[in-house]
Design a protein around this motif. Structure first.
Motif, PDB file in Angstrom:
ATOM      1  N   MET A 132       0.931  -1.135   0.001  1.00 28.30           N
ATOM      2  CA  MET A 132      -0.018  -0.077   0.060  1.00 28.30           C
ATOM      3  C   MET A 132       0.878   1.297  -0.076  1.00 28.30           C
ATOM      4  O   MET A 132       1.848   1.285   0.836  1.00 28.30           O
ATOM      5  CB  MET A 132      -0.871  -0.042   1.213  1.00 28.30           C
ATOM      6  N   SER A 133       0.654   2.239  -1.140  1.00 28.73           N
ATOM      7  CA  SER A 133       1.482   3.129  -1.029  1.00 28.73           C
ATOM      8  C   SER A 133       1.206   4.556  -0.245  1.00 28.73           C
ATOM      9  O   SER A 133       1.766   5.323   0.101  1.00 28.73           O
ATOM     10  CB  SER A 133       1.740   3.619  -2.621  1.00 28.73           C
ATOM     11  N   PHE A 134      -0.093   4.386   0.412  1.00 30.60           N
ATOM     12  CA  PHE A 134      -0.389   5.539   1.127  1.00 30.60           C
ATOM     13  C   PHE A 134      -0.333   5.157   2.650  1.00 30.60           C
ATOM     14  O   PHE A 134      -0.563   4.188   3.077  1.00 30.60           O
ATOM     15  CB  PHE A 134      -2.172   5.879   0.875  1.00 30.60           C
ATOM     16  N   SER A 135      -0.170   6.171   3.552  1.00 34.65           N
ATOM     17  CA  SER A 135       0.132   6.012   4.871  1.00 34.65           C
ATOM     18  C   SER A 135      -0.115   7.366   5.529  1.00 34.65           C
ATOM     19  O   SER A 135      -0.230   8.555   4.843  1.00 34.65           O
ATOM     20  CB  SER A 135       1.244   5.385   5.508  1.00 34.65           C
ATOM     21  N   ILE A 136      -0.361   7.203   6.929  1.00 32.07           N
ATOM     22  CA  ILE A 136      -0.388   8.551   7.892  1.00 32.07           C
ATOM     23  C   ILE A 136       0.452   8.234   9.154  1.00 32.07           C
ATOM     24  O   ILE A 136       0.567   7.214   9.659  1.00 32.07           O
ATOM     25  CB  ILE A 136      -2.073   8.596   8.263  1.00 32.07           C
ATOM     26  N   THR A 137       1.328   9.298   9.247  1.00 34.46           N
ATOM     27  CA  THR A 137       2.170   9.485  10.603  1.00 34.46           C
ATOM     28  C   THR A 137       2.079  10.682  11.249  1.00 34.46           C
ATOM     29  O   THR A 137       1.413  11.699  10.568  1.00 34.46           O
ATOM     30  CB  THR A 137       3.636   9.363  10.001  1.00 34.46           C
ATOM     31  N   THR A 138       2.509  10.830  12.568  1.00 34.75           N
ATOM     32  CA  THR A 138       2.633  12.165  13.142  1.00 34.75           C
ATOM     33  C   THR A 138       4.105  12.211  13.494  1.00 34.75           C
ATOM     34  O   THR A 138       4.964  11.102  13.638  1.00 34.75           O
ATOM     35  CB  THR A 138       1.865  11.825  14.484  1.00 34.75           C
ATOM     36  N   SER A 139       4.372  13.422  13.687  1.00 37.69           N
ATOM     37  CA  SER A 139       5.802  13.783  14.122  1.00 37.69           C
ATOM     38  C   SER A 139       5.675  15.266  14.761  1.00 37.69           C
ATOM     39  O   SER A 139       4.831  16.046  14.717  1.00 37.69           O
ATOM     40  CB  SER A 139       6.681  13.721  12.798  1.00 37.69           C
ATOM     41  N   GLU A 140       6.761  15.835  15.059  1.00 37.49           N
ATOM     42  CA  GLU A 140       7.121  17.164  15.481  1.00 37.49           C
ATOM     43  C   GLU A 140       8.154  17.618  14.748  1.00 37.49           C
ATOM     44  O   GLU A 140       9.360  17.081  14.700  1.00 37.49           O
ATOM     45  CB  GLU A 140       7.169  17.224  17.121  1.00 37.49           C
ATOM     46  N   ARG A 141       8.054  18.864  14.148  1.00 35.90           N
ATOM     47  CA  ARG A 141       9.291  19.610  13.460  1.00 35.90           C
ATOM     48  C   ARG A 141       9.422  21.244  14.366  1.00 35.90           C
ATOM     49  O   ARG A 141       8.607  21.991  14.296  1.00 35.90           O
ATOM     50  CB  ARG A 141       8.772  19.903  12.070  1.00 35.90           C
ATOM     51  N   LYS A 142      10.417  21.032  14.977  1.00 35.26           N
ATOM     52  CA  LYS A 142      10.814  22.218  15.691  1.00 35.26           C
ATOM     53  C   LYS A 142       9.600  22.770  16.558  1.00 35.26           C
ATOM     54  O   LYS A 142       9.215  24.093  16.346  1.00 35.26           O
ATOM     55  CB  LYS A 142      11.297  23.347  14.681  1.00 35.26           C
ATOM     56  N   GLY A 143       8.872  21.954  17.147  1.00 30.23           N
ATOM     57  CA  GLY A 143       7.945  22.390  18.237  1.00 30.23           C
ATOM     58  C   GLY A 143       6.489  22.532  17.684  1.00 30.23           C
ATOM     59  O   GLY A 143       5.536  22.570  18.285  1.00 30.23           O
ATOM     60  N   ILE A 144       6.550  21.909  16.286  1.00 27.80           N
ATOM     61  CA  ILE A 144       5.193  22.135  15.602  1.00 27.80           C
ATOM     62  C   ILE A 144       4.806  20.603  15.473  1.00 27.80           C
ATOM     63  O   ILE A 144       5.446  19.933  14.947  1.00 27.80           O
ATOM     64  CB  ILE A 144       5.108  22.681  14.265  1.00 27.80           C
ATOM     65  N   HIS A 145       3.346  20.345  15.847  1.00 31.51           N
ATOM     66  CA  HIS A 145       2.862  18.934  16.107  1.00 31.51           C
ATOM     67  C   HIS A 145       2.190  18.729  14.697  1.00 31.51           C
ATOM     68  O   HIS A 145       1.497  19.688  14.246  1.00 31.51           O
ATOM     69  CB  HIS A 145       2.009  18.697  17.120  1.00 31.51           C
ATOM     70  N   LEU A 146       2.670  17.707  13.858  1.00 29.89           N
ATOM     71  CA  LEU A 146       2.045  17.411  12.452  1.00 29.89           C
ATOM     72  C   LEU A 146       1.371  16.333  12.543  1.00 29.89           C
ATOM     73  O   LEU A 146       1.989  15.179  12.932  1.00 29.89           O
ATOM     74  CB  LEU A 146       3.210  17.743  11.553  1.00 29.89           C
ATOM     75  N   ILE A 147       0.359  16.197  11.705  1.00 26.15           N
ATOM     76  CA  ILE A 147       0.089  14.739  11.104  1.00 26.15           C
ATOM     77  C   ILE A 147       0.244  14.938   9.483  1.00 26.15           C
ATOM     78  O   ILE A 147      -0.096  15.755   9.023  1.00 26.15           O
ATOM     79  CB  ILE A 147      -1.347  14.582  11.351  1.00 26.15           C
ATOM     80  N   GLN A 148       0.621  13.751   9.012  1.00 28.31           N
ATOM     81  CA  GLN A 148       1.358  13.701   7.648  1.00 28.31           C
ATOM     82  C   GLN A 148       0.569  12.658   7.040  1.00 28.31           C
ATOM     83  O   GLN A 148       0.498  11.589   7.267  1.00 28.31           O
ATOM     84  CB  GLN A 148       2.893  13.475   7.855  1.00 28.31           C
ATOM     85  N   LEU A 149       0.257  12.996   5.778  1.00 26.05           N
ATOM     86  CA  LEU A 149      -0.427  12.322   4.727  1.00 26.05           C
ATOM     87  C   LEU A 149       0.797  11.709   3.615  1.00 26.05           C
ATOM     88  O   LEU A 149       1.341  12.898   3.224  1.00 26.05           O
ATOM     89  CB  LEU A 149      -1.622  12.906   4.203  1.00 26.05           C
ATOM     90  N   HIS A 150       1.108  10.411   3.703  1.00 28.06           N
ATOM     91  CA  HIS A 150       2.008  10.045   2.615  1.00 28.06           C
ATOM     92  C   HIS A 150       1.517   9.331   1.336  1.00 28.06           C
ATOM     93  O   HIS A 150       0.681   8.456   1.360  1.00 28.06           O
ATOM     94  CB  HIS A 150       3.032   9.095   3.442  1.00 28.06           C
ATOM     95  N   ASN A 151       2.122   9.568   0.096  1.00 29.95           N
ATOM     96  CA  ASN A 151       1.963   8.599  -1.005  1.00 29.95           C
ATOM     97  C   ASN A 151       3.497   8.338  -1.269  1.00 29.95           C
ATOM     98  O   ASN A 151       4.068   8.864  -2.179  1.00 29.95           O
ATOM     99  CB  ASN A 151       1.355   9.329  -1.985  1.00 29.95           C
ATOM    100  N   GLU A 152       3.853   7.090  -0.883  1.00 29.64           N
ATOM    101  CA  GLU A 152       5.247   6.585  -0.855  1.00 29.64           C
ATOM    102  C   GLU A 152       5.542   6.457  -2.290  1.00 29.64           C
ATOM    103  O   GLU A 152       6.667   6.618  -2.925  1.00 29.64           O
ATOM    104  CB  GLU A 152       5.553   5.558  -0.193  1.00 29.64           C
TER     105      GLU A 152
END
Length: 320
Positions: free
Chosen positions: A1-21
């Motif tokens: 499956m090429s699509f996925s969702i992750t969470t991360s933090e970039r320099k204090g900014i909380h992110l939810i990320q949508l990916h198309n690998e």
């Protein structure tokens, strides 16, 4: 499956990320800061490039979000309302929070924490649904409503932004909706090509408030070099041409952005910051100050909803 969702933090900014690998595309959303679009990253000549002019870190958001509003959701109004005042059903209302020029600007949700309500991953897309419920917090807008934003990443480097506004109050409410993204395709905007199907330009006064007149403007009805053009203007798009509401091209590197909307975003606001490294292309449901001039003002009855949809698609010519 090429699509996925992750969470991360970039320099204090909380992110939810949508990916198309498969196509090396990532969309990142800062859920704690108005569900703003922090990144739309594509693979370009073997490198990753974010075409969104974002904030460097959480400190920059704290210091400048209320001045620049980059990638913010504009709700329940967009752009300026002079003196922060409007009359609704015979009553004068005034917003509490105002911009440095004394106007109310870009709505009330740009700095609000949204809640993640749902995530979806399939073989064909991935999406996240976020919500903020507004409880008549500002005396200038004593209404109860919810704003749902669904970001969906599709194939062909396409990101859909779908906003649903629902009236949770017992009275009618006036509203408008919009987005405020700054796009950068590398180099300077002077080198870019721009096209949008203009029906005309909304005439502004010296305070960037519409006069009520629509002026002829067709300079970018066909793809043309942006050059030294300076804009802080609102344009009425040609009816039926929303599938190609705007095209932005950097001919030097082959990056090509296409913005398409539904009929509920008939206005396009364009702003060029002084540094000229990015350009704001803002889909709007109504003209600036529509609470007063009624140009595109939406009326929501109790219990009803309205949906607004736009798409950002990135093509890479010669490097697909």
């Amino acid at each position: 499956m090429s699509f996925s969702i992750t969470t991360s933090e970039r320099k204090g900014i909380h992110l939810i990320q949508l990916h198309n690998e498969k196509e090396a595309v990532t969309a990142a959303i800062a859920i704690d800061h108005g569900a703003m679009l922090d990144a739309l990253t594509v693979s370009w000549h073997g490198q990753s490039m974010n075409i969104i002019d974002n904030y460097e870190d959480s400190a920059a958001i704290a210091q400048t979000l209320s001045l620049s509003y980059k990638s913010s959701k504009m709700s329940p109004f967009a752009c300026r309302i002079p003196n922060g005042q409007y009359t609704w059903k015979g009553q004068l209302f005034e917003f509490q929070n105002k911009f440095i020029d004394g106007s109310a600007i870009h709505g009330l949700l740009f700095n609000k924490p949204f809640q993640v309500k749902e995530t979806t991953v399939t073989d064909y897309h991935c999406s996240v649904l976020m919500e903020y419920e507004y409880h008549a917090d500002d005396p200038g807008y004593p209404f109860h409503y919810s704003c749902n934003i669904r970001y969906t990443l599709f194939p062909n480097r396409t990101l859909q932004l779908q906003t649903t506004v629902t009236n949770l109050d017992q009275q009618d409410l006036p509203m408008a909706d919009g987005w405020h993204p700054y796009f950068t395709l590398g180099d300077t905007v002077d080198d870019y090509l721009l096209q949008f199907p203009s029906e005309g330009m909304v005439e502004f006064d010296e305070k960037l408030i519409p006069t009520g007149r629509i002026l002829d403007y067709d300079r970018f009805n066909d793809l043309a070099k942006f050059g030294d053009t300076k804009l802080d203007n609102c344009f009425l798009l040609q009816e039926g041409q929303y599938a190609n509401a705007c095209q932005l091209v950097n001919p030097k590197n082959g990056l090509h952005l296409t913005i398409s909307t539904d009929e509920n975003y008939p206005y396009l606001q364009i702003y060029t910051p002084d540094h000229r490294k990015s350009i704001a292309l803002e889909n709007l449901s109504g003209a600036p100050d529509c609470f007063n001039n009624k140009m595109g003002l939406v009326l929501l009855q109790p219990g009803t909803s309205k949906q607004f949809t736009t798409h950002y698609r990135v093509d890479i010519k010669g490097n697909a």
